[in-house]
Design an enzyme around this catalytic site. Structure first.
Site, short mmCIF file in Angstrom:
data_model
loop_
_atom_site.label_atom_id
_atom_site.label_comp_id
_atom_site.label_asym_id
_atom_site.label_seq_id
_atom_site.Cartn_x
_atom_site.Cartn_y
_atom_site.Cartn_z
N HIS A 92 86.97 73.66 -69.01
CA HIS A 92 85.87 73.61 -68.04
C HIS A 92 85.33 72.18 -67.92
O HIS A 92 85.07 71.70 -66.81
CB HIS A 92 84.76 74.57 -68.50
N GLN A 152 86.95 69.37 -68.53
CA GLN A 152 87.96 68.56 -67.84
C GLN A 152 87.91 68.83 -66.33
O GLN A 152 88.06 67.92 -65.52
CB GLN A 152 89.35 68.87 -68.38
N HIS A 172 85.25 69.69 -64.63
CA HIS A 172 84.07 68.97 -64.14
C HIS A 172 84.39 67.49 -63.92
O HIS A 172 83.98 66.90 -62.92
CB HIS A 172 82.90 69.09 -65.13
#
Length: 116
Positions: A81, A83, A85
């Site tokens: 998650h 990464q 973002h």
């Protein structure tokens, strides 16, 4: 904070999310500012967004270096998650830089913005 806490997978992921979120927020703020015609401030905000991206890249590079040296990191959905973002923030920053340039070109040429 102890070394094990500061480098826990959760803290690494939270660091990535925080830096990516800051970069994306600064980039969108820069776009809003450019739409208002303040290109100097827009470019400053984009510079700040780039700083946050660089901070996130340092975190990411640390993870990659540890992995390359044989210290394998457990892959968690939280890290995936984070990464996600980061990559979204990078994409937003790149596209917003182009939009700011378009706004500036249009303003400098005295052309009106036409919605597509």
């Amino acid at each position: 904070m102890t070394e094990s806490t500061s480098t826990s997978p959760e803290m690494i992921a939270f660091g990535l999310v925080a830096q990516a979120g800051d970069a994306r927020s600064k980039a969108y703020e820069a776009l809003f500012t450019a739409k208002q015609g303040d290109f100097e401030q827009a470019h400053e905000l984009m510079r700040q967004a780039e700083e946050s991206i660089l901070e996130a890249h340092q975190i990411q590079t640390s993870l990659l270096s540890k992995e390359a040296s044989g210290c394998h990191q457990e892959l968690s959905i939280l890290l995936v998650h984070a990464q996600d973002h980061l990559m979204t923030a990078i994409l937003a920053k790149e596209l917003i830089a182009e939009l700011i340039e378009l706004h500036q070109t249009i303003k400098n040429n005295g052309q009106r913005h036409v919605a597509i």
